[in-house]
Write a protein that holds these residues in place. Structure first.
Motif, PDB file in Angstrom:
ATOM      1  N   SER A 212      -1.911  25.301  11.985  1.00 55.62           N
ATOM      2  CA  SER A 212      -2.409  23.920  12.107  1.00 55.62           C
ATOM      3  C   SER A 212      -2.315  23.159  10.791  1.00 55.62           C
ATOM      4  O   SER A 212      -2.254  21.933  10.789  1.00 55.62           O
ATOM      5  N   PRO A 225      -0.451  25.454  20.563  1.00 49.88           N
ATOM      6  CA  PRO A 225      -1.623  24.576  20.445  1.00 49.88           C
ATOM      7  C   PRO A 225      -2.160  24.559  19.010  1.00 49.88           C
ATOM      8  O   PRO A 225      -2.134  25.569  18.318  1.00 49.88           O
ATOM      9  N   SER A 226      -2.606  23.387  18.571  1.00 47.40           N
ATOM     10  CA  SER A 226      -3.071  23.218  17.196  1.00 47.40           C
ATOM     11  C   SER A 226      -4.387  22.440  17.172  1.00 47.40           C
ATOM     12  O   SER A 226      -4.749  21.803  18.156  1.00 47.40           O
ATOM     13  N   PHE A 227      -5.061  22.491  16.023  1.00 48.60           N
ATOM     14  CA  PHE A 227      -6.254  21.667  15.848  1.00 48.60           C
ATOM     15  C   PHE A 227      -5.784  20.239  15.577  1.00 48.60           C
ATOM     16  O   PHE A 227      -5.358  19.919  14.456  1.00 48.60           O
TER      17      PHE A 227
ATOM     18  N   ASN B 186       0.412  17.890  14.837  1.00 47.83           N
ATOM     19  CA  ASN B 186      -0.490  18.671  15.717  1.00 47.83           C
ATOM     20  C   ASN B 186      -0.810  17.930  17.018  1.00 47.83           C
ATOM     21  O   ASN B 186      -1.880  18.124  17.596  1.00 47.83           O
ATOM     22  N   SER B 191       2.659  19.922  20.193  1.00 49.10           N
ATOM     23  CA  SER B 191       1.538  20.874  20.112  1.00 49.10           C
ATOM     24  C   SER B 191       0.759  20.721  21.420  1.00 49.10           C
ATOM     25  O   SER B 191      -0.155  19.916  21.510  1.00 49.10           O
ATOM     26  N   PRO B 192       1.149  21.456  22.434  1.00 51.22           N
ATOM     27  CA  PRO B 192       0.610  21.197  23.779  1.00 51.22           C
ATOM     28  C   PRO B 192      -0.824  21.673  23.913  1.00 51.22           C
ATOM     29  O   PRO B 192      -1.263  22.569  23.196  1.00 51.22           O
ATOM     30  N   PHE B 227     -10.914  26.442  19.748  1.00 42.20           N
ATOM     31  CA  PHE B 227     -10.210  25.716  20.810  1.00 42.20           C
ATOM     32  C   PHE B 227     -11.181  25.572  21.981  1.00 42.20           C
ATOM     33  O   PHE B 227     -11.386  26.514  22.745  1.00 42.20           O
ATOM     34  N   TYR B 229     -11.006  24.042  24.678  1.00 35.95           N
ATOM     35  CA  TYR B 229     -10.451  23.994  26.040  1.00 35.95           C
ATOM     36  C   TYR B 229      -9.895  25.342  26.496  1.00 35.95           C
ATOM     37  O   TYR B 229      -9.162  25.425  27.466  1.00 35.95           O
TER      38      TYR B 229
END
Lengths: 484, 484
Positions: A212, A225-227, B186, B191-192, B227, B229
């Motif tokens: 990130s 996925p990233s912050f 990000n 960055s999904p 995260f 989610y």
């Protein structure tokens, strides 16, 4: 091919202050039998394809034949190594002191009885820490968190920054019931929305926290996925030579600092820490001056933000000092300095204030590996005894001066020669030319790495001396000419 | 103290199918000279406090005196070790075969010339992989990603799951310009927002991705951004003994599976992968039956979700099979199986389908460490030669039977005896009693670990035999009586 380097050794002498002893038993020069990758590497690549991804492979190496600054590949090609395992080889291949240390019963016991260092450390661990990590601790940072790799070191430093930030926010009070229950669902307030700021083109690793803050190349980041609330700030793009562009570069750094301070003050998510490399290694060997870093320290200090200096690539001597940030003369030490690669042992230095409020908060099974502390201790002894930091300074200065001369002779192909110590780089016109030129270098017997979009980076060992520099420079200029 | 274990060796014999050779040169039993922590540990703890956080320390250990199943502390107390460096010691301390391997020139060269395995692997790497990782590869998984630790292994597996998921979504097409540029900030789509699902009370590590799926204890998670989610699904809480609660347990597993399938179908963020432990180690040794795991495999397969089995703690023989998930008889193999701890080498097994679409996407400097593959190879040879998997099965069965007898005699203090192989556990009435009882065990010469809120976990070596079990059982029951 060896003979072609004979004449170089009779050039008029560049003054050396120190007399670094040669690496015991090293080759006299490169010796190429095939192109690289050669037939044996190709055969082995095919074999490994059924087991592991081989697409990034440069070549298979014969580590028992590699010595000092020379790496030998599967096809018995002897290459001068200026890339050194992605900048992680400090001392050279098969140094007799290191082999001797590795073959001691003490070392064998340490490797085969790997402890959970946080629970049951070996009785010699305090002495070993003192004789390794603490020997080269940056000024003001006398505590060490040990880890397994550079990414782990950086992420553990982020955790320490978050814990210290929230501890201060709570005024030292214990966690609330709501914090303890909400964090189990990854929700606020227990899992707070807090940020680590990083800089454009930075590289800090490839795990979820470090990825990130990594901003060098999309291929590292895409699909992961990233912050999304961790901000990025611009990093200076300096003009070279530095002494001819003092005003422009100061203006550029002030521009970046103004954006930085604006983010710090107005980012919708509080910033608990920043992470910054002394020279952005993977991102293109981008430098900033001490002025820039001093201001970063002042601004972070003023806003209660942890300053984490990522010395994973710059640390352990490549700058001619143990740590590159020593060259900045900061008004107060960074809060944390992370390390790995050349140091072989990984982790971060920190102050007592960034020790977590309770045990087990920043913790894991192994908490590093004592054998890498053994190795670090032995390497520190070698560096001191053989005066390798001075060697880096002197060889580095020579190499940089000669690269600037090559730049003058080939201004359309080589530009922006830069760096400190032997942590040097230059730019090329484009990626295609760079690829062609570096392949040419390899086929002529020098293994060279690249970084950023068009840069070439030198990451030799601390034993890299003028005789190696001359071989490299001759082959480099030869390759430049052939690729014109 | 040694003499008190004399009579145990003359008890009527429990039938052993295999005849595991004793660990060479092992102690006959515990020998306690002081309480634990003893004065020398306390002195060393004070010394290290200026350098490193000592608050989690149990004791300093003398690894040169530790042999087989016995750990010796700084005060020369000899303890039977059933915790084994947080479940990471497979073979016992100072096995002569391992020490011999460590002292070979081949090993010394590998340790001191640590390669960037993804770029310049050693020429013997394909053979070494074949003789180590591939010897014990789970059915259907013939590819290996090597890493430095369990957390890194899990996070790299997550990355592989995300890349495979998006690659499928794109229909194999190249990245879009928008993906490549947005990921540098990000932001979506590069960055999904994609999730890894984990289970209540799971433990998968402490870095930013793995901490987001860890759900065992708030002390690991509080103050660290996560995260938010990534969803959590309930894990069965089984009743014991299993054979008396078949219907209730099936109902409990069906309840959990229904919630799981509901999340998979309705979670607002697509789920790219799930991660699950065969037995939740840190979270309290929570088990589920093969029925539960088979349904997980069916549901994930149906929805195109990667199933990652985290065998970091259960793997390398503790279940009496190389991998605990072999006991499930899955309809199709998991997509990935991660490992570390007892295997010493870390990483994950996977299928060719989960190899990233391009080079350098799942990559780092070291990509694991060949010396741990050497160690793994030697350990596999020892396990095979000394028939240690059968030893685990037989000693484990004996130990479980005897623990069930102790449970019958002390039903108010010991409950829910459970586990497979020698990966066993039981519950205690509360954390205070557990703390007191385990301290008593330690002072009497057995080092025992805990997990979850009230559980005790056994994690002995694969060399743990009936004679060790008897010593442990006698001291355990003694401690239970004294703590009543």
């Amino acid at each position: 091919m060896l003979s072609r380097f004979g004449p170089l050794r009779s050039l008029p002498s560049f003054r050396f202050l120190a007399l670094t002893p040669p690496f015991p038993g090293e080759y006299d020069g490169p010796k190429m039998l095939t192109k690289v990758p050669g037939p044996k590497t190709l055969e082995l690549s095919k074999r490994i394809d059924g087991l592991q991804d081989p697409r990034a492979l440069h070549f298979f190496a014969n580590y028992s034949k590699s010595i000092g600054n020379y790496i030998v590949d599967a096809d018995d090609n002897v290459m001068l190594d200026t890339f050194c395992q992605i900048s992680s080889l400090a001392i050279g291949y098969n140094h007799p002191d290191l082999l001797k240390a590795a073959m001691s019963p003490e070392f064998a016991q340490a490797v085969m009885n790997r402890p959970a260092l946080g629970l049951m450390p070996p009785t010699d661990w305090p002495d070993l820490m003192q004789d390794s990590f603490l020997q080269i601790a940056p000024r003001g940072l006398s505590h060490v968190f040990t880890a397994m790799c550079g990414s782990c070191a950086n992420e553990s430093a982020f955790k320490a920054a978050f814990m210290a930030y929230r501890h201060r926010e709570r005024g030292g009070k214990p966690f609330s019931e709501e914090e303890l229950s909400s964090c189990m669902h990854n929700k606020e307030p227990g899992s707070p929305k807090l940020a680590i700021l990083s800089f454009e083109k930075a590289f800090h690793g490839r795990l979820f926290g470090t990825l990130s803050v990594t901003r060098s190349k999309p291929i590292h980041k895409v699909d992961i996925p990233s912050f999304d609330y961790w901000p990025m700030s611009p990093f200076p793009h300096l003009m070279y030579p530095l002494e001819d562009h003092i005003d422009e570069n100061r203006k550029e750094e002030e521009r970046c600092l103004a954006v930085f301070e604006d983010i710090v003050q107005h980012h919708p998510v509080p910033i608990a820490g920043i992470i910054v490399e002394p020279i952005q290694g993977e991102g293109g060997d981008n430098e900033a001056t001490p002025f820039f870093f001093k201001r970063l320290r002042e601004i972070t200090k003023k806003h209660g933000i942890a300053m984490i200096v990522d010395e994973v690539q710059t640390g352990f001597g490549a700058s001619g000092t143990w740590w590159a940030h020593e060259l900045w003369d900061l008004p107060s030490p960074p809060d944390m300095v992370t390390f790995s690669k050349k140091a072989q042992a990984s982790g971060f230095y920190h102050t007592l204030e960034t020790r977590p409020s309770e045990a087990y908060r920043n913790f894991n099974t192994w908490m590093g590996d004592p054998i890498r502390a053994f190795q670090l201790r032995t390497m520190i002894n070698i560096v001191k005894r053989d005066d390798l930091l001075n060697n880096v300074k002197e060889t580095g200065a020579y190499l940089k001066k000669k690269l600037e001369e090559i730049q003058k002779r080939h201004p359309d192909h080589i530009s922006r020669v830069r760096g400190v110590g032997n942590f040097l780089a230059f730019d090329t016109p484009n990626v295609e030319w760079r690829t062609k030129m570096l392949a040419m270098c390899r086929d002529m017997g020098v293994n060279v790495g690249y970084c950023g979009s068009v840069s070439v980076r030198l990451r030799p060992t601390l034993y890299f001396m003028r005789k190696h520099a001359d071989i490299f420079l001759t082959i480099l200029e030869d390759a430049i000419k052939k690729c014109k």
